[in-house]
Write a protein that holds these residues in place. Sequence first.
Motif, PDB file in Angstrom:
ATOM      1  N   TRP A   1      -0.243  16.825  -2.209  1.00 29.35           N
ATOM      2  CA  TRP A   1       0.903  16.275  -2.932  1.00 29.35           C
ATOM      3  C   TRP A   1       0.519  15.216  -3.956  1.00 29.35           C
ATOM      4  O   TRP A   1       1.376  14.541  -4.503  1.00 29.35           O
ATOM      5  N   GLY A   2      -0.765  15.059  -4.213  1.00 28.91           N
ATOM      6  CA  GLY A   2      -1.215  14.218  -5.303  1.00 28.91           C
ATOM      7  C   GLY A   2      -1.123  12.715  -5.093  1.00 28.91           C
ATOM      8  O   GLY A   2      -1.044  11.979  -6.071  1.00 28.91           O
ATOM      9  N   LEU A   3      -1.150  12.265  -3.857  1.00 22.81           N
ATOM     10  CA  LEU A   3      -1.178  10.825  -3.612  1.00 22.81           C
ATOM     11  C   LEU A   3      -2.469  10.257  -4.181  1.00 22.81           C
ATOM     12  O   LEU A   3      -3.554  10.802  -3.968  1.00 22.81           O
ATOM     13  N   LYS A   4      -2.359   9.206  -4.911  1.00 24.76           N
ATOM     14  CA  LYS A   4      -3.543   8.570  -5.496  1.00 24.76           C
ATOM     15  C   LYS A   4      -4.255   7.743  -4.421  1.00 24.76           C
ATOM     16  O   LYS A   4      -3.614   7.176  -3.532  1.00 24.76           O
ATOM     17  N   ALA A   5      -5.561   7.676  -4.510  1.00 20.75           N
ATOM     18  CA  ALA A   5      -6.356   6.929  -3.534  1.00 20.75           C
ATOM     19  C   ALA A   5      -5.953   5.456  -3.515  1.00 20.75           C
ATOM     20  O   ALA A   5      -5.926   4.825  -2.455  1.00 20.75           O
ATOM     21  N   GLY A   6      -5.619   4.905  -4.671  1.00 22.01           N
ATOM     22  CA  GLY A   6      -5.182   3.503  -4.731  1.00 22.01           C
ATOM     23  C   GLY A   6      -3.911   3.258  -3.940  1.00 22.01           C
ATOM     24  O   GLY A   6      -3.755   2.222  -3.292  1.00 22.01           O
ATOM     25  N   HIS A   7      -2.996   4.230  -3.954  1.00 13.98           N
ATOM     26  CA  HIS A   7      -1.767   4.104  -3.175  1.00 13.98           C
ATOM     27  C   HIS A   7      -2.067   4.140  -1.673  1.00 13.98           C
ATOM     28  O   HIS A   7      -1.459   3.417  -0.886  1.00 13.98           O
ATOM     29  N   ALA A   8      -3.007   5.002  -1.295  1.00  6.67           N
ATOM     30  CA  ALA A   8      -3.399   5.085   0.114  1.00  6.67           C
ATOM     31  C   ALA A   8      -4.030   3.776   0.571  1.00  6.67           C
ATOM     32  O   ALA A   8      -3.754   3.298   1.683  1.00  6.67           O
ATOM     33  N   VAL A   9      -4.850   3.174  -0.280  1.00  4.09           N
ATOM     34  CA  VAL A   9      -5.470   1.886   0.058  1.00  4.09           C
ATOM     35  C   VAL A   9      -4.403   0.806   0.186  1.00  4.09           C
ATOM     36  O   VAL A   9      -4.427  -0.003   1.120  1.00  4.09           O
ATOM     37  N   ALA A  10      -3.437   0.784  -0.729  1.00  5.07           N
ATOM     38  CA  ALA A  10      -2.358  -0.206  -0.665  1.00  5.07           C
ATOM     39  C   ALA A  10      -1.545  -0.048   0.610  1.00  5.07           C
ATOM     40  O   ALA A  10      -1.189  -1.040   1.259  1.00  5.07           O
ATOM     41  N   ALA A  11      -1.257   1.195   0.999  1.00  6.47           N
ATOM     42  CA  ALA A  11      -0.510   1.435   2.231  1.00  6.47           C
ATOM     43  C   ALA A  11      -1.306   0.984   3.453  1.00  6.47           C
ATOM     44  O   ALA A  11      -0.747   0.424   4.403  1.00  6.47           O
ATOM     45  N   THR A  12      -2.610   1.204   3.434  1.00  2.00           N
ATOM     46  CA  THR A  12      -3.466   0.760   4.532  1.00  2.00           C
ATOM     47  C   THR A  12      -3.463  -0.758   4.637  1.00  2.00           C
ATOM     48  O   THR A  12      -3.342  -1.313   5.741  1.00  2.00           O
ATOM     49  N   LEU A  13      -3.598  -1.429   3.512  1.00  2.00           N
ATOM     50  CA  LEU A  13      -3.571  -2.899   3.522  1.00  2.00           C
ATOM     51  C   LEU A  13      -2.227  -3.420   4.011  1.00  2.00           C
ATOM     52  O   LEU A  13      -2.172  -4.405   4.760  1.00  2.00           O
ATOM     53  N   LEU A  14      -1.145  -2.763   3.615  1.00  2.00           N
ATOM     54  CA  LEU A  14       0.174  -3.155   4.101  1.00  2.00           C
ATOM     55  C   LEU A  14       0.236  -3.014   5.618  1.00  2.00           C
ATOM     56  O   LEU A  14       0.793  -3.879   6.306  1.00  2.00           O
ATOM     57  N   GLY A  15      -0.342  -1.953   6.145  1.00  2.00           N
ATOM     58  CA  GLY A  15      -0.371  -1.764   7.595  1.00  2.00           C
ATOM     59  C   GLY A  15      -1.108  -2.891   8.302  1.00  2.00           C
ATOM     60  O   GLY A  15      -0.656  -3.377   9.342  1.00  2.00           O
ATOM     61  N   PHE A  16      -2.222  -3.332   7.727  1.00  2.00           N
ATOM     62  CA  PHE A  16      -2.959  -4.441   8.324  1.00  2.00           C
ATOM     63  C   PHE A  16      -2.153  -5.731   8.277  1.00  2.00           C
ATOM     64  O   PHE A  16      -2.193  -6.544   9.196  1.00  2.00           O
ATOM     65  N   LEU A  17      -1.410  -5.922   7.201  1.00  2.99           N
ATOM     66  CA  LEU A  17      -0.575  -7.121   7.097  1.00  2.99           C
ATOM     67  C   LEU A  17       0.593  -7.070   8.079  1.00  2.99           C
ATOM     68  O   LEU A  17       0.968  -8.090   8.668  1.00  2.99           O
ATOM     69  N   LEU A  18       1.170  -5.898   8.283  1.00  2.29           N
ATOM     70  CA  LEU A  18       2.325  -5.765   9.175  1.00  2.29           C
ATOM     71  C   LEU A  18       1.958  -5.957  10.645  1.00  2.29           C
ATOM     72  O   LEU A  18       2.811  -6.309  11.450  1.00  2.29           O
ATOM     73  N   ARG A  19       0.698  -5.733  10.988  1.00  3.90           N
ATOM     74  CA  ARG A  19       0.324  -5.840  12.408  1.00  3.90           C
ATOM     75  C   ARG A  19       0.472  -7.261  12.949  1.00  3.90           C
ATOM     76  O   ARG A  19       0.557  -7.460  14.157  1.00  3.90           O
ATOM     77  N   ASP A  20       0.506  -8.255  12.068  1.00  8.53           N
ATOM     78  CA  ASP A  20       0.644  -9.641  12.495  1.00  8.53           C
ATOM     79  C   ASP A  20       2.064 -10.171  12.337  1.00  8.53           C
ATOM     80  O   ASP A  20       2.282 -11.379  12.382  1.00  8.53           O
ATOM     81  N   THR A  21       3.033  -9.273  12.160  1.00  6.39           N
ATOM     82  CA  THR A  21       4.417  -9.704  11.995  1.00  6.39           C
ATOM     83  C   THR A  21       5.239  -9.292  13.205  1.00  6.39           C
ATOM     84  O   THR A  21       4.743  -8.644  14.125  1.00  6.39           O
ATOM     85  N   GLN A  22       6.512  -9.645  13.176  1.00 11.53           N
ATOM     86  CA  GLN A  22       7.417  -9.262  14.256  1.00 11.53           C
ATOM     87  C   GLN A  22       7.709  -7.768  14.256  1.00 11.53           C
ATOM     88  O   GLN A  22       8.220  -7.234  15.231  1.00 11.53           O
ATOM     89  N   LEU A  23       7.382  -7.087  13.180  1.00  8.18           N
ATOM     90  CA  LEU A  23       7.606  -5.647  13.100  1.00  8.18           C
ATOM     91  C   LEU A  23       6.524  -4.840  13.832  1.00  8.18           C
ATOM     92  O   LEU A  23       6.669  -3.633  13.992  1.00  8.18           O
ATOM     93  N   ALA A  24       5.466  -5.489  14.266  1.00 10.63           N
ATOM     94  CA  ALA A  24       4.346  -4.774  14.875  1.00 10.63           C
ATOM     95  C   ALA A  24       4.769  -4.005  16.131  1.00 10.63           C
ATOM     96  O   ALA A  24       4.421  -2.829  16.278  1.00 10.63           O
ATOM     97  N   ALA A  25       5.508  -4.637  17.020  1.00 13.80           N
ATOM     98  CA  ALA A  25       5.902  -3.972  18.271  1.00 13.80           C
ATOM     99  C   ALA A  25       6.826  -2.775  18.013  1.00 13.80           C
ATOM    100  O   ALA A  25       6.583  -1.688  18.547  1.00 13.80           O
TER     101      ALA A  25
END
Length: 63
Positions: free
Chosen positions: A21-45
């Motif tokens: 579906w043509g997802l750009k690698a930069g978008h995948a990296v941004a989504a991964t970084l967002l996931g790492f940031l979210l793990r330390d929030t109240q949304l993690a559980a």
Amino acid sequence: MVTLPIALALLITVWALIKKWGLKAGHAVAATLLGFLLRDTQLAAPLDRLMSTITQAVGHWQP
């Protein structure tokens, strides 16, 4: 804690999004970084429960 089935499911999803579906690698990296940031929030559980539920549902599908 990320289990192997969850990691594989996410890896397959990202691969499909990039190849099919043509997802750009930069978008995948941004989504991964967002996931790492979210793990330390109240949304993690709730996100962990959601991912576990989705993984279990996919595991119960019959072809």
